[in-house]
Design an enzyme around this catalytic site. Structure first.
Site, PDB file in Angstrom:
ATOM      1  N   SER A 260      49.672  41.233  30.418  1.00 33.74           N
ATOM      2  CA  SER A 260      50.137  40.039  31.109  1.00 33.74           C
ATOM      3  C   SER A 260      50.652  38.980  30.140  1.00 33.74           C
ATOM      4  O   SER A 260      51.501  39.286  29.320  1.00 33.74           O
ATOM      5  CB  SER A 260      49.003  39.517  31.978  1.00 33.74           C
ATOM      6  OG  SER A 260      49.533  38.798  33.039  1.00 33.74           O
ATOM      7  N   LYS A 264      53.198  39.632  26.927  1.00 34.15           N
ATOM      8  CA  LYS A 264      54.382  38.925  26.428  1.00 34.15           C
ATOM      9  C   LYS A 264      54.157  38.686  24.929  1.00 34.15           C
ATOM     10  O   LYS A 264      55.058  38.808  24.102  1.00 34.15           O
ATOM     11  CB  LYS A 264      54.548  37.571  27.129  1.00 34.15           C
ATOM     12  CG  LYS A 264      54.509  37.621  28.665  1.00 34.15           C
ATOM     13  CD  LYS A 264      54.649  36.242  29.290  1.00 34.15           C
ATOM     14  CE  LYS A 264      54.041  36.049  30.681  1.00 34.15           C
ATOM     15  NZ  LYS A 264      54.409  36.895  31.759  1.00 34.15           N
ATOM     16  N   TRP A 351      55.072  40.646  41.293  1.00 38.69           N
ATOM     17  CA  TRP A 351      55.257  39.370  40.581  1.00 38.69           C
ATOM     18  C   TRP A 351      55.836  39.617  39.181  1.00 38.69           C
ATOM     19  O   TRP A 351      56.639  38.853  38.670  1.00 38.69           O
ATOM     20  CB  TRP A 351      53.896  38.686  40.504  1.00 38.69           C
ATOM     21  CG  TRP A 351      53.837  37.331  39.878  1.00 38.69           C
ATOM     22  CD1 TRP A 351      53.143  36.993  38.747  1.00 38.69           C
ATOM     23  CD2 TRP A 351      54.425  36.108  40.347  1.00 38.69           C
ATOM     24  NE1 TRP A 351      53.270  35.656  38.483  1.00 38.69           N
ATOM     25  CE2 TRP A 351      54.054  35.075  39.453  1.00 38.69           C
ATOM     26  CE3 TRP A 351      55.234  35.795  41.440  1.00 38.69           C
ATOM     27  CZ2 TRP A 351      54.476  33.758  39.607  1.00 38.69           C
ATOM     28  CZ3 TRP A 351      55.647  34.468  41.590  1.00 38.69           C
ATOM     29  CH2 TRP A 351      55.273  33.474  40.676  1.00 38.69           C
ATOM     30  N   HIS A 401      47.797  44.369  39.223  1.00 36.17           N
ATOM     31  CA  HIS A 401      47.943  43.764  37.900  1.00 36.17           C
ATOM     32  C   HIS A 401      46.616  43.862  37.140  1.00 36.17           C
ATOM     33  O   HIS A 401      45.666  43.142  37.451  1.00 36.17           O
ATOM     34  CB  HIS A 401      48.319  42.297  38.157  1.00 36.17           C
ATOM     35  CG  HIS A 401      48.651  41.516  36.938  1.00 36.17           C
ATOM     36  ND1 HIS A 401      49.808  41.736  36.220  1.00 36.17           N
ATOM     37  CD2 HIS A 401      47.995  40.504  36.326  1.00 36.17           C
ATOM     38  CE1 HIS A 401      49.849  40.874  35.209  1.00 36.17           C
ATOM     39  NE2 HIS A 401      48.766  40.123  35.248  1.00 36.17           N
TER      40      HIS A 401
HETATM   41  C1  GTR Z   1      50.335  34.634  35.902  1.00 36.75           C
HETATM   42  C2  GTR Z   1      51.675  34.421  35.279  1.00 36.75           C
HETATM   43  C3  GTR Z   1      52.184  35.698  34.712  1.00 36.75           C
HETATM   44  C4  GTR Z   1      51.133  36.446  33.915  1.00 36.75           C
HETATM   45  C5  GTR Z   1      49.737  36.275  34.451  1.00 36.75           C
HETATM   46  C6  GTR Z   1      48.611  36.578  33.460  1.00 36.75           C
HETATM   47  O1  GTR Z   1      49.850  33.508  36.534  1.00 36.75           O
HETATM   48  O2  GTR Z   1      52.529  33.940  36.265  1.00 36.75           O
HETATM   49  O3  GTR Z   1      53.344  35.467  33.958  1.00 36.75           O
HETATM   50  O4  GTR Z   1      51.204  36.129  32.584  1.00 36.75           O
HETATM   51  O5  GTR Z   1      49.487  34.996  34.878  1.00 36.75           O
HETATM   52  O6  GTR Z   1      48.701  36.331  32.280  1.00 36.75           O
HETATM   53  O7  GTR Z   1      47.581  37.029  33.955  1.00 36.75           O
END
Ligand code: GTR
Length: 420
Positions: A260, A264, A351, A401
């Site tokens: 997540s 990145k 997402w 996720h």
């Molecule tokens: C979310 C964000 C994502 C992702 C995620 C995470 O809120 O929108 O880009 O990075 O968090 O890190 O769990």
């Protein structure tokens, strides 16, 4: 100079405010509504010259890196010396399966100043230097497994309220809480080491975190200086500095992994620091492996509005204006070439735009091929739970996720093939 700083700060505040309002817009999950966008060819220089060979690629790569530094993540300064203190040399842990080592990296020369704890597990059976996975954790080293010997990380924790705690600092109470994300036993039994650090020790994950960030130790400008993702990536590179001094770790076979926002981060770290021998992005989404110009799921505007501290000031210019981006995330992936790269998505994680992650991996493939490797051997998005492994690996697995056992199995198989 002062005026410029004010103007930049003002426009940043204004754009964050506008995106907060715009943030109420519904996210697009309809493939038919993806805007038409132009895919920038990673193998054509800005002046239109085509890249024909390895030497040409090095030039283009430098150009791409500069674009990401100026427009997305900001530029990371040359690192000042970090001092490593081995706090725990090697203790048998995890029922004898591991040797646990803990190292404090001091960011300044103050012994109790800012720094990060590196938690390292090495397979107990190892007879020589081992390849190692390194990844940041969200909530403290002590969260990755139940091991009572892990030192409590002291950095800021974003979601402590979830655990009924309000002080936003590390604690005994969250020991082992994230063990479902870390396949520690599997990693060790396959002959790899694992190292992790808490991202909050490099930069607290909130918009006011600057003063406690490692960034505060360096000169700064709002527009194109590094932001939180840069600071976290910096931490990953400092861990490699340490590995280079540790005889039980093979610093030439370091695999960087992140999930997540930390995915990145692993991509940015792996792109910039070529000492990482393999790079894994787990569900990294917007600002990670997903193409920004598709504006599918999370958009540039959303991410900048909700997390203004992750990217540099210039990135705010692309709120609702992705078409103007002089780059896209496939070019970040291409910077990893020819090193092995794994991009993973989850089917229910719209997402993060799984399709956009696949398309980016595919669009990075010609660079891999130019450099004499297989790239990604798939033209169409693979079926769910059907991994494709070339020099680029990709899968979209069933579910949400997260980082699952399925994900880890693929990473280990891919690492066996490409790194071990
Ligand atoms: C979310 C964000 C994502 C992702 C995620 C995470 O809120 O929108 O880009 O990075 O968090 O890190 O769990």
């Amino acid at each position: 100079m002062k005026n410029l700083k004010w103007i930049l700060t003002f426009s940043l505040v204004l754009s964050s405010f506008l995106s907060a309002i715009a943030g109420t817009k519904e996210a697009n999950y309809d493939e038919a509504k993806v805007p038409k966008y132009k895919m920038i060819d990673p193998l054509v220089m800005a002046d239109g010259t085509g890249v024909a060979d390895k030497k040409g690629w090095r030039k283009r790569r430098a150009e791409i890196q500069k674009l990401f530094e100026q427009q997305v993540y900001g530029k990371t300064p040359e690192p000042k010396t970090v001092r490593f203190e081995v706090v725990e040399q090697g203790t048998s842990a995890l029922d004898g399966k591991a040797v646990r080592r803990q190292v404090r990296a001091h960011f300044t020369d103050k012994p109790d100043g800012p720094g990060m704890d590196i938690l390292i597990y090495l397979p107990a059976k190892a007879t020589g230097p081992v390849p190692i996975f390194v990844g940041l954790n969200f909530n403290g080293n002590q969260t990755i497994c139940e091991d009572p010997g892990i030192r409590i990380s002291k950095g800021y924790i974003r979601n402590n309220q979830k655990y009924g705690v309000t002080n936003n600092r590390g604690m005994e109470k969250n020991r082992g809480r994230s063990s479902h994300l870390w396949a520690v036993d599997m990693i060790l039994s396959r002959g790899y080491g694992l190292a992790t650090m808490h991202c909050g020790e490099m930069e607290p994950d909130h918009s006011e975190g600057f003063s406690e960030s490692v960034r505060a130790l360096y000169p700064y400008s709002v527009a194109d200086s590094w932001a939180a993702i840069g600071a976290w990536s910096w931490g990953l590179s400092r861990a490699v500095d340490y590995f280079e001094t540790d005889k039980q770790i093979d610093a030439k076979r370091v695999i960087v992994i992140g999930h997540s926002r930390l995915g990145k981060t692993s991509l940015w770290a792996g792109a910039c620091d070529e000492r990482f021998a393999m790079v894994i992005s787990n569900d990294s989404g917007c600002g990670g492996a997903a193409l920004s110009k598709r504006a599918f799921g999370e958009t540039v505007e959303r991410i900048n509005g909700n997390f203004p501290h992750w990217f540099c000031g210039n990135f705010k210019q692309y709120n609702s204006n992705e078409a103007a981006l002089p780059l896209d995330q496939h070019m970040l992936l291409s910077m990893v070439a020819p090193r092995p790269l794994y991009v993973a998505s989850a089917a229910e994680d719209l997402w993060a735009d799984p399709h956009g992650e696949f398309l980016a991996a595919r669009a990075a493939s010609p660079v891999y091929q130019l450099l004499g490797t297989a790239g990604l051997p798939a033209m169409e998005m693979p079926q769910v739970d059907m991994p494709v492994h070339g020099r680029i690996g990709y899968h979209v697995r069933t579910g949400k996720h997260s980082v699952t056992e399925f994900d880890w199995k693929q990473y280990l198989n891919f690492a066996d093939k490409n790194v071990k």
